[in-house]
Design a protein around this motif. Structure first.
Motif, PDB file in Angstrom:
ATOM      1  N   SER A 231      -2.646 -73.002 -87.197  1.00  0.00           N
ATOM      2  CA  SER A 231      -4.032 -73.180 -86.768  1.00  0.00           C
ATOM      3  C   SER A 231      -4.991 -73.267 -87.951  1.00  0.00           C
ATOM      4  O   SER A 231      -6.186 -73.521 -87.761  1.00  0.00           O
ATOM      5  CB  SER A 231      -4.462 -72.017 -85.852  1.00  0.00           C
ATOM      6  N   LYS A 232      -4.471 -73.081 -89.173  1.00  0.00           N
ATOM      7  CA  LYS A 232      -5.316 -73.192 -90.370  1.00  0.00           C
ATOM      8  C   LYS A 232      -4.437 -73.363 -91.609  1.00  0.00           C
ATOM      9  O   LYS A 232      -3.246 -73.007 -91.610  1.00  0.00           O
ATOM     10  CB  LYS A 232      -6.218 -71.977 -90.512  1.00  0.00           C
TER      11      LYS A 232
ATOM     12  N   THR B 231      -8.602 -74.646 -86.942  1.00  0.00           N
ATOM     13  CA  THR B 231      -8.896 -75.167 -85.598  1.00  0.00           C
ATOM     14  C   THR B 231      -9.857 -74.222 -84.865  1.00  0.00           C
ATOM     15  O   THR B 231     -10.158 -73.123 -85.346  1.00  0.00           O
ATOM     16  CB  THR B 231      -7.595 -75.320 -84.787  1.00  0.00           C
ATOM     17  N   ASP B 232     -10.293 -74.659 -83.719  1.00  0.00           N
ATOM     18  CA  ASP B 232     -11.192 -73.825 -82.915  1.00  0.00           C
ATOM     19  C   ASP B 232     -10.410 -72.868 -82.004  1.00  0.00           C
ATOM     20  O   ASP B 232     -10.956 -72.344 -81.036  1.00  0.00           O
ATOM     21  CB  ASP B 232     -12.150 -74.686 -82.108  1.00  0.00           C
ATOM     22  N   GLY B 233      -9.132 -72.700 -82.301  1.00  0.00           N
ATOM     23  CA  GLY B 233      -8.352 -71.712 -81.548  1.00  0.00           C
ATOM     24  C   GLY B 233      -6.896 -72.067 -81.389  1.00  0.00           C
ATOM     25  O   GLY B 233      -6.009 -71.241 -81.623  1.00  0.00           O
TER      26      GLY B 233
ATOM     27  N   THR C 125     -11.896 -78.218 -88.223  1.00  0.00           N
ATOM     28  CA  THR C 125     -12.988 -78.212 -89.198  1.00  0.00           C
ATOM     29  C   THR C 125     -12.370 -78.250 -90.588  1.00  0.00           C
ATOM     30  O   THR C 125     -11.674 -77.301 -91.001  1.00  0.00           O
ATOM     31  CB  THR C 125     -13.876 -76.969 -89.040  1.00  0.00           C
TER      32      THR C 125
ATOM     33  N   ASN D 171     -15.786 -82.327 -88.843  1.00  0.00           N
ATOM     34  CA  ASN D 171     -15.103 -81.858 -87.633  1.00  0.00           C
ATOM     35  C   ASN D 171     -14.307 -83.016 -87.048  1.00  0.00           C
ATOM     36  O   ASN D 171     -14.848 -84.108 -86.829  1.00  0.00           O
ATOM     37  CB  ASN D 171     -16.099 -81.336 -86.599  1.00  0.00           C
TER      38      ASN D 171
ATOM     39  N   THR E 274     -10.413 -79.021 -81.945  1.00  0.00           N
ATOM     40  CA  THR E 274     -11.269 -79.477 -83.040  1.00  0.00           C
ATOM     41  C   THR E 274     -10.822 -78.836 -84.345  1.00  0.00           C
ATOM     42  O   THR E 274     -10.679 -77.610 -84.439  1.00  0.00           O
ATOM     43  CB  THR E 274     -12.739 -79.136 -82.776  1.00  0.00           C
TER      44      THR E 274
END
Length: 215
Positions: free
Chosen positions: A175-176, A145-147, A204, A118, A202
């Motif tokens: 975002s990914k 990401t976390d959003g 991941t 992370n 964040t």
């Protein structure tokens, strides 16, 4: 009658004379002596370069033995080399690596691994996360990401380069991202993320491959 027969034997030219033992012994000794002289003066200097009297050297017989010994001497051993010839040059093939060299090469080669981490990108900041890979290696990756969305540049930098060169593989805002990279050169490969929002984000990241983590 007896006188006539005796006279006939004396005058007959086909009569074989008989020598005494003393005469034969003298003849044998003379032959041995002559043979020994020939051996010392001629044969030994000419065949074996042995000249106890010096006569052989004076008449040039020892040169015969020297020439024969030179011709019979073995040629020096030369290690064979594999070469590839062309009209302008000759390429020498490098020898096979030793056992120690193979072990050292294996020790320097990263093994297969799988990681998950992370990474927090602070608000309004940018951050890089890199891996060290050799040329032609595969890096499997999957990050999200976390959003929020992040601007990112997925790129690589050649090992040992001091010019600032780098090659971008993907550059956008998302975002990914998920995929596989086959490294075009040895060096560091990874992401630069830029958080343009007012909140930390964040990331991941999951990876798999033969690499070292540079961070």
């Amino acid at each position: 009658m007896k006188n006539i027969n005796n006279q006939t034997n004396i005058d007959n030219p086909n009569t074989i004379p008989v020598h005494s033992n003393a005469t034969l012994l003298k003849a044998s000794m003379c032959a041995v002596l002559i043979g020994a002289i020939v051996l010392v003066i001629a044969i030994l200097p000419a065949e074996y370069n042995i000249d106890p009297t010096g006569i052989g050297k004076a008449v040039g017989l020892t040169k015969i033995a020297e020439a024969a010994q030179t011709d019979a001497s073995p040629l020096p051993l030369v290690s064979p080399k594999k070469t590839t010839s062309s009209a302008s040059n000759t390429l020498e093939i490098a020898p096979a690596p030793t056992v120690n060299e193979i072990k050292q090469a294996r020790a320097q080669e990263p093994g297969m691994r799988q990681d998950k981490v992370n990474i927090v990108i602070a608000a309004g900041k940018g951050l890089e996360y890199k891996f060290l890979l050799n040329q032609g290696k595969h890096l499997e990756y999957d990050w999200s990401t976390d959003g929020g969305e992040l601007f990112f540049d997925f790129h690589g930098e050649p090992q040992g380069d001091s010019t600032g060169f780098y090659e971008s593989f993907a550059m956008t805002t998302a975002s990914k991202m998920k995929g596989t990279l086959t490294t075009p050169f040895a060096g560091s490969h990874g992401w630069y993320w830029k958080n343009k929002t007012n909140l930390p984000i964040t990331v991941t990241l999951s990876t798999k491959g033969a690499y070292l983590i540079k961070g």
